[in-house]
Design a protein around this motif. Structure first.
Motif, PDB file in Angstrom:
ATOM      1  N   VAL A 222       4.071  11.759   6.602  1.00 62.24           N
ATOM      2  CA  VAL A 222       5.175  10.831   6.362  1.00 62.24           C
ATOM      3  C   VAL A 222       4.709   9.676   5.473  1.00 62.24           C
ATOM      4  CG1 VAL A 222       6.756   9.189   7.459  1.00 62.24           C
ATOM      5  CG2 VAL A 222       6.372  11.437   8.491  1.00 62.24           C
ATOM      6  N   SER A 223       3.479   9.245   5.667  1.00 58.27           N
ATOM      7  CA  SER A 223       2.926   8.163   4.850  1.00 58.27           C
ATOM      8  C   SER A 223       2.902   8.528   3.369  1.00 58.27           C
ATOM      9  CB  SER A 223       1.506   7.815   5.316  1.00 58.27           C
ATOM     10  OG  SER A 223       1.497   7.286   6.624  1.00 58.27           O
ATOM     11  N   THR A 224       2.711   9.805   3.068  1.00 57.95           N
ATOM     12  CA  THR A 224       2.674  10.246   1.677  1.00 57.95           C
ATOM     13  C   THR A 224       3.980   9.913   0.974  1.00 57.95           C
ATOM     14  OG1 THR A 224       1.174  12.054   2.260  1.00 57.95           O
ATOM     15  CG2 THR A 224       2.341  12.231   0.161  1.00 57.95           C
ATOM     16  N   VAL A 225       5.089  10.270   1.593  1.00 57.38           N
ATOM     17  CA  VAL A 225       6.405   9.997   1.009  1.00 57.38           C
ATOM     18  C   VAL A 225       6.667   8.498   0.982  1.00 57.38           C
ATOM     19  CG1 VAL A 225       8.880  10.423   1.218  1.00 57.38           C
ATOM     20  CG2 VAL A 225       7.247  12.223   1.838  1.00 57.38           C
ATOM     21  N   PHE A 226       6.308   7.827   2.055  1.00 56.80           N
ATOM     22  CA  PHE A 226       6.546   6.389   2.187  1.00 56.80           C
ATOM     23  C   PHE A 226       5.778   5.614   1.121  1.00 56.80           C
ATOM     24  CE2 PHE A 226       5.908   2.250   4.316  1.00 56.80           C
ATOM     25  CZ  PHE A 226       7.228   1.950   4.644  1.00 56.80           C
ATOM     26  N   LEU A 227       4.497   5.902   0.966  1.00 51.51           N
ATOM     27  CA  LEU A 227       3.682   5.173   0.004  1.00 51.51           C
ATOM     28  C   LEU A 227       3.995   5.569  -1.433  1.00 51.51           C
ATOM     29  CD1 LEU A 227       0.215   5.026   1.804  1.00 51.51           C
ATOM     30  CD2 LEU A 227       2.072   3.363   1.813  1.00 51.51           C
ATOM     31  N   LEU A 228       4.526   6.773  -1.636  1.00 49.35           N
ATOM     32  CA  LEU A 228       5.000   7.157  -2.962  1.00 49.35           C
ATOM     33  C   LEU A 228       6.093   6.188  -3.411  1.00 49.35           C
ATOM     34  CD1 LEU A 228       5.435   8.996  -5.424  1.00 49.35           C
ATOM     35  CD2 LEU A 228       6.845  10.465  -3.957  1.00 49.35           C
ATOM     36  N   ALA A 229       7.015   5.896  -2.511  1.00 48.86           N
ATOM     37  CA  ALA A 229       8.097   4.960  -2.829  1.00 48.86           C
ATOM     38  C   ALA A 229       7.547   3.549  -3.063  1.00 48.86           C
ATOM     39  CB  ALA A 229       9.127   4.952  -1.702  1.00 48.86           C
ATOM     40  N   VAL A 230       6.610   3.127  -2.212  1.00 49.61           N
ATOM     41  CA  VAL A 230       6.031   1.786  -2.353  1.00 49.61           C
ATOM     42  C   VAL A 230       5.267   1.661  -3.672  1.00 49.61           C
ATOM     43  CG1 VAL A 230       4.389   0.127  -1.386  1.00 49.61           C
ATOM     44  CG2 VAL A 230       5.896   1.417   0.140  1.00 49.61           C
ATOM     45  N   GLY A 231       4.436   2.668  -3.980  1.00 56.02           N
ATOM     46  CA  GLY A 231       3.653   2.626  -5.208  1.00 56.02           C
ATOM     47  C   GLY A 231       4.518   2.625  -6.451  1.00 56.02           C
ATOM     48  N   THR A 232       5.593   3.402  -6.433  1.00 61.67           N
ATOM     49  CA  THR A 232       6.515   3.429  -7.568  1.00 61.67           C
ATOM     50  C   THR A 232       7.180   2.072  -7.745  1.00 61.67           C
ATOM     51  OG1 THR A 232       6.935   5.787  -7.202  1.00 61.67           O
ATOM     52  CG2 THR A 232       8.536   4.582  -8.541  1.00 61.67           C
ATOM     53  N   TRP A 233       7.602   1.465  -6.634  1.00 62.15           N
ATOM     54  CA  TRP A 233       8.242   0.150  -6.692  1.00 62.15           C
ATOM     55  C   TRP A 233       7.285  -0.905  -7.242  1.00 62.15           C
ATOM     56  CZ3 TRP A 233       7.045  -4.287  -3.714  1.00 62.15           C
ATOM     57  CH2 TRP A 233       7.940  -5.358  -3.883  1.00 62.15           C
ATOM     58  N   VAL A 234       6.043  -0.917  -6.769  1.00 62.83           N
ATOM     59  CA  VAL A 234       5.061  -1.887  -7.245  1.00 62.83           C
ATOM     60  C   VAL A 234       4.819  -1.710  -8.750  1.00 62.83           C
ATOM     61  CG1 VAL A 234       2.636  -2.604  -7.117  1.00 62.83           C
ATOM     62  CG2 VAL A 234       3.917  -2.168  -5.014  1.00 62.83           C
ATOM     63  N   THR A 235       4.749  -0.465  -9.191  1.00 62.08           N
ATOM     64  CA  THR A 235       4.500  -0.200 -10.614  1.00 62.08           C
ATOM     65  C   THR A 235       5.610  -0.770 -11.484  1.00 62.08           C
ATOM     66  OG1 THR A 235       3.309   1.828 -10.045  1.00 62.08           O
ATOM     67  CG2 THR A 235       4.043   1.589 -12.324  1.00 62.08           C
ATOM     68  N   TYR A 236       6.854  -0.536 -11.093  1.00 62.85           N
ATOM     69  CA  TYR A 236       7.979  -1.037 -11.878  1.00 62.85           C
ATOM     70  C   TYR A 236       8.161  -2.548 -11.711  1.00 62.85           C
ATOM     71  CZ  TYR A 236       9.688   3.544 -13.318  1.00 62.85           C
ATOM     72  OH  TYR A 236       9.817   4.775 -13.915  1.00 62.85           O
ATOM     73  N   LYS A 237       7.886  -3.070 -10.521  1.00 60.90           N
ATOM     74  CA  LYS A 237       8.125  -4.482 -10.233  1.00 60.90           C
ATOM     75  C   LYS A 237       7.048  -5.381 -10.808  1.00 60.90           C
ATOM     76  CE  LYS A 237      10.072  -7.995  -8.038  1.00 60.90           C
ATOM     77  NZ  LYS A 237      11.413  -8.504  -8.407  1.00 60.90           N
ATOM     78  N   PHE A 238       5.782  -4.948 -10.780  1.00 60.97           N
ATOM     79  CA  PHE A 238       4.685  -5.822 -11.153  1.00 60.97           C
ATOM     80  C   PHE A 238       3.848  -5.304 -12.326  1.00 60.97           C
ATOM     81  CE2 PHE A 238       5.447  -6.576  -6.591  1.00 60.97           C
ATOM     82  CZ  PHE A 238       5.729  -7.945  -6.630  1.00 60.97           C
ATOM     83  N   THR A 239       3.424  -4.036 -12.260  1.00 57.23           N
ATOM     84  CA  THR A 239       2.458  -3.544 -13.238  1.00 57.23           C
ATOM     85  C   THR A 239       3.042  -3.441 -14.637  1.00 57.23           C
ATOM     86  OG1 THR A 239       1.553  -2.216 -11.422  1.00 57.23           O
ATOM     87  CG2 THR A 239       0.689  -1.803 -13.624  1.00 57.23           C
ATOM     88  N   ILE A 240       4.180  -2.813 -14.764  1.00 59.62           N
ATOM     89  CA  ILE A 240       4.794  -2.656 -16.093  1.00 59.62           C
ATOM     90  C   ILE A 240       5.153  -4.001 -16.715  1.00 59.62           C
ATOM     91  CG2 ILE A 240       6.800  -1.730 -17.325  1.00 59.62           C
ATOM     92  CD1 ILE A 240       6.701   0.663 -15.425  1.00 59.62           C
TER      93      ILE A 240
END
Length: 512
Positions: A222-240
């Motif tokens: 379950v963490s795999t799916v959960f952290l996929l969403a978190v990592g994608t959000w962080v990438t768009y929100k902060f990294t890009i």
């Protein structure tokens, strides 16, 4: 064709200003070679002081007294001199990196990667490329070191072809591979190692307890799916937004030539053949890549023991076939020159490895790492928290220790005999304690300078920007550690409140 891109200035948020400050401070640090040498010298001096004052701790594993070892003594100096070459040659990532780079480097030099990426630009929707990279990074943990070495530079180049700054791919892939290290949909060697140390700790309370590598599976899946969403959000929100557009040479969506199409076709067919051969070794019960006695694909199997050379082959073979088909490799001399150029580019990394290998060896030899871990564990044990405050405290404690000691198995070998029994006396199942440990052990992986792959990522980053420093990387990686930590802990708390087992036969409480 290529073009120059321009960055767009936007108003900085409060969090951006924090990251800017981190980057400024971090980039004031000396060059990594000098920095690691300074840390190594500090360890030597501190070891002498700790030894003089009789700093020690009692090992929870065997009850032996662990004392600080003076590295400035005659024996300590001789150990440094006689062990210098071995420290370097036995440094775990060194061989893996160089072997994998034989394949990755040829695939790059022959042009296979470039053509494949251009094809990806034409056929893959931009909106799914970032979550796909993060998913591959998380699942790739089962392959061990291979993903940490291969994926970040590939992601950097792929996202650059989509118009993103290459640091976006480099940082998102590295942060997700390490920051979500204990999330996966597959059972791997990490699960097996963790379960072994958990069993040792649990048997001090229950001599019949047997550790199961799958005892965290429900939660990590379950963490795999959960952290996929978190990592994608962080990438768009902060990294890009942080890195903006790339001001270097950007790959255009040029038409693929007939020779390139031919090379790509040959390369892809060769990959299919290699994968088919691997599947023949994995799928049958008596497959040659399975454990000969148990039939396991994961535990003590040739597949897991051969991950690094198999990854090298998976890149080397298509690199060769692409080069022949596209005529970028016309002779054995072309092949040798391209391989040579690939390895020569790793020169700075090899120098950095030499220095960091000595630093880590001194830290281990001085016993400072073990003493710090045991002292910290005893302090947390004396606090007496229970429930959610205890869980959060334990996870954060492990996360801090992880900044000093990168090896997950080494830390758990010390901490499991203390915390697994303690939590069992509080009625918590060993599998639940293990899962809390694994969260803490993962979330600070991306930002710890003690983890050897940070040096490798810096070497890749400086290929795109020679001015990039450790501060640049840590500022970019920091949001992933923060938000993976926050949301993973929230997931654990919700899991605990709902009383869901963390894996097969592994409920949260022993009494249930």
């Amino acid at each position: 064709m290529s073009k120059k891109s321009t960055s767009v200035k936007t108003k900085s948020s409060f969090f951006d200003r924090i990251l800017n400050r981190i980057e400024i401070v971090g980039n004031k640090l000396p060059d990594p070679i000098v920095l690691f040498a300074m840390i190594a010298l500090a360890i030597i001096i501190i070891s002498a002081l700790a030894s003089f004052f009789g700093v020690s701790a009692i090992s929870p594993v065997d009850g032996d007294k662990i004392v600080a070892k003076n590295l400035l003594s005659k024996e300590g100096i001789l150990e440094q001199l006689t062990g210098m070459v071995k420290n370097f040659s036995d440094f775990p990532p060194l061989g893996a990196v160089l072997v994998i780079m034989l394949g990755v480097g040829l695939a790059d030099e022959s042009g296979y990667f470039k053509t494949l990426m251009r094809r990806a630009v034409l056929s893959t929707p931009k909106k799914i490329i970032i979550p796909m990279i993060i998913l591959i990074a998380i699942i790739g943990n089962v392959a061990g070191d291979a993903t940490q070495v291969v994926l970040p530079p590939l992601a950097a180049t792929i996202l650059m072809s989509f118009g993103y700054h290459p640091f976006v791919g480099l940082i998102a892939a590295y942060a997700s591979t390490l920051g979500a290290f204990s999330a996966n949909i597959l059972i791997g060697m990490t699960d097996t190692l963790a379960a072994g140390f958990t069993e040792i700790g649990a048997r001090t309370v229950d001599p019949t307890f047997v550790g199961n590598p799958a005892m965290n599976y429900y939660f990590i899946a379950v963490s795999t799916v959960f952290l996929l969403a978190v990592g994608t959000w962080v990438t768009y929100k902060f990294t890009i937004p942080r890195f903006g557009a790339f001001e270097g040479e950007i790959i255009e969506n040029e038409a693929i030539t007939s020779l390139e199409k031919k090379g790509l076709r040959w390369a892809n067919i060769s990959v299919a053949v290699v994968v088919a051969i691997l599947l023949v070794g994995v799928i049958p019960v008596n497959g040659w890549l399975r454990n000969a006695e148990t039939g396991s694909i994961i535990q003590d199997s040739p597949l897991m023991a051969s991950v690094v050379p198999l990854v090298m082959i998976l890149f080397l073979v298509p690199g060769i076939f692409y080069g022949i088909g596209a005529r970028t490799i016309r002779s054995s001399k072309d092949f040798a020159q391209q391989i040579g150029r690939a390895i020569s580019s790793m020169g700075p990394y090899i120098v950095l490895v030499f220095v960091s290998a000595q630093m880590l060896a001194y830290f281990n030899a001085s016993n400072l790492g073990a003493i710090l871990s045991i002292k910290g564990a005893n302090l947390l044990d004396s606090v007496g928290f229970k429930g959610i405050p205890l869980f959060v405290s334990f996870i954060l404690f492990v996360a801090v220790i992880n900044l000093l000691i990168g090896s997950a198995s080494a830390k758990w070998a010390i901490l499991a005999p203390i915390f697994v029994p303690m939590f069992m006396y509080l009625d918590y199942h060993p599998a639940f304690t293990q899962m809390m440990y694994r969260i803490g052990d993962s979330i600070t992986n991306p930002i710890t300078p003690m983890f050897p792959y940070l040096v490798l990522i810096l070497a890749f980053a400086q290929k795109f920007d020679k001015k990039a420093g450790l501060g640049t990387l840590i500022a970019g990686l920091f949001p992933y550690s923060v938000f993976y930590g926050i949301f993973w802990i929230i997931l654990l708390i919700v899991w605990y409140l709902l009383g869901i087992p963390v894996g097969p036969d592994a409920s949260i409480f022993l009494s249930k």
